[in-house]
Enzyme design. Structure first.
Site, PDB file in Angstrom:
ATOM      1  N   GLU A  30      34.320  27.414  21.582  1.00 56.86           N
ATOM      2  CA  GLU A  30      34.451  29.505  21.792  1.00 56.86           C
ATOM      3  C   GLU A  30      34.680  29.505  19.736  1.00 56.86           C
ATOM      4  O   GLU A  30      35.954  29.289  19.748  1.00 56.86           O
ATOM      5  CB  GLU A  30      35.357  29.337  22.462  1.00 56.86           C
ATOM      6  CG  GLU A  30      35.652  30.898  22.490  1.00 56.86           C
ATOM      7  CD  GLU A  30      37.640  30.894  23.018  1.00 56.86           C
ATOM      8  OE1 GLU A  30      38.016  31.482  23.439  1.00 56.86           O
ATOM      9  OE2 GLU A  30      37.223  30.781  24.523  1.00 56.86           O
ATOM     10  N   LYS A  51      40.106  33.836  32.962  1.00 59.29           N
ATOM     11  CA  LYS A  51      40.771  33.109  31.362  1.00 59.29           C
ATOM     12  C   LYS A  51      42.207  33.538  32.287  1.00 59.29           C
ATOM     13  O   LYS A  51      42.899  34.412  31.957  1.00 59.29           O
ATOM     14  CB  LYS A  51      40.327  33.579  30.334  1.00 59.29           C
ATOM     15  CG  LYS A  51      41.226  32.964  28.791  1.00 59.29           C
ATOM     16  CD  LYS A  51      40.701  32.881  27.731  1.00 59.29           C
ATOM     17  CE  LYS A  51      41.474  33.713  27.115  1.00 59.29           C
ATOM     18  NZ  LYS A  51      41.470  34.627  25.477  1.00 59.29           N
ATOM     19  N   THR A  57      37.764  36.057  21.332  1.00 59.57           N
ATOM     20  CA  THR A  57      38.629  37.202  21.442  1.00 59.57           C
ATOM     21  C   THR A  57      38.131  38.016  21.080  1.00 59.57           C
ATOM     22  O   THR A  57      37.901  38.736  19.933  1.00 59.57           O
ATOM     23  CB  THR A  57      39.601  36.900  19.953  1.00 59.57           C
ATOM     24  OG1 THR A  57      40.186  35.550  19.877  1.00 59.57           O
ATOM     25  CG2 THR A  57      40.993  38.076  19.509  1.00 59.57           C
TER      26      THR A  57
END
Length: 210
Positions: free
Chosen positions: A44, A130, A70
């Site tokens: 990621e 998440k 993000t």
């Protein structure tokens, strides 16, 4: 096979996801390459990394599946997808990102902390949520969620380390995001440190059968 379904399958099989937050694109590339060499198969690349698109370009064609982290808005999500991201991760849930990702068959993993947030994310097509920051929770939280919501899959991120990663996976986590540990290893010993650390994670989650 549907791209989203294939991505979800790969994330579940990987068990650990390297959350790479570099101070530069070059640092992100170095950490990612070392993580892949250490056995990680899901990377990621966070959008807090300056010039992150350069990292996507450099890592294209590697053995690992690449995702974007993000991601705070649909514009960034679209940029990530065009850069090669196969999954998109946010610290929070964003309905517009969910819509965009569903449109292009891209897995969206939003950060959620409450049952209300989790249900909203699932109703918007998110197959994995998440749990962030995971260090504010106990692994038993997953079982509590799966009581009323057995279909929800959770990926804890934030505070997951070698000492507790198996606690999370044993509690039902589909995978775990590993972030700050990678940066610490890189700053202490460069790529060799990251490679060794990732190998230790792989041994831990596979019982040494990697």
């Amino acid at each position: 096979m549907n791209l989203k379904i294939e991505t979800l399958k790969q994330l579940a099989e990987s068990k650990v996801v390297a959350v790479v937050r570099g101070s530069s694109a070059e640092e992100a590339i170095q950490i990612s390459e070392a993580a892949i060499e250490g056995g990680f198969r899901a990377i990621e690349l966070t959008y807090t990394t300056p010039g992150v698109e350069k990292a996507f370009e450099a890592l294209a064609g590697t053995e690992a599946i690449l995702g974007a982290g993000t991601v705070l808005d649909p514009e960034t999500a679209r940029h990530a997808i065009l850069s090669g991201a196969k999954f998109v991760v946010s610290p929070n849930f964003n309905k517009e990102i969910a819509t965009l990702c569903n449109r292009y068959s891209i897995a969206y993993l939003p950060g959620c902390m409450t049952i209300t947030e989790i249900v909203t994310a699932v109703e918007s097509g998110c197959d994995i949520v998440k749990l962030f920051p995971a260090n504010r929770f106990d692994p038993s939280f997953i079982g509590a969620v799966n009581g009323p919501l057995p279909q929800v899959r959770v990926m804890p991120t934030g505070g997951v380390n070698l000492d507790n990663v198996m606690n999370w996976l044993s509690a039902g986590a589909v995978a775990a995001g590993i972030g700050s540990d990678l940066n610490k290893a890189y700053r202490a010993s460069g790529k060799d440190g990251v490679r060794e650390l990732c190998g230790n994670y792989i041994n831990a989650v596979t019982g040494g059968k990697a």
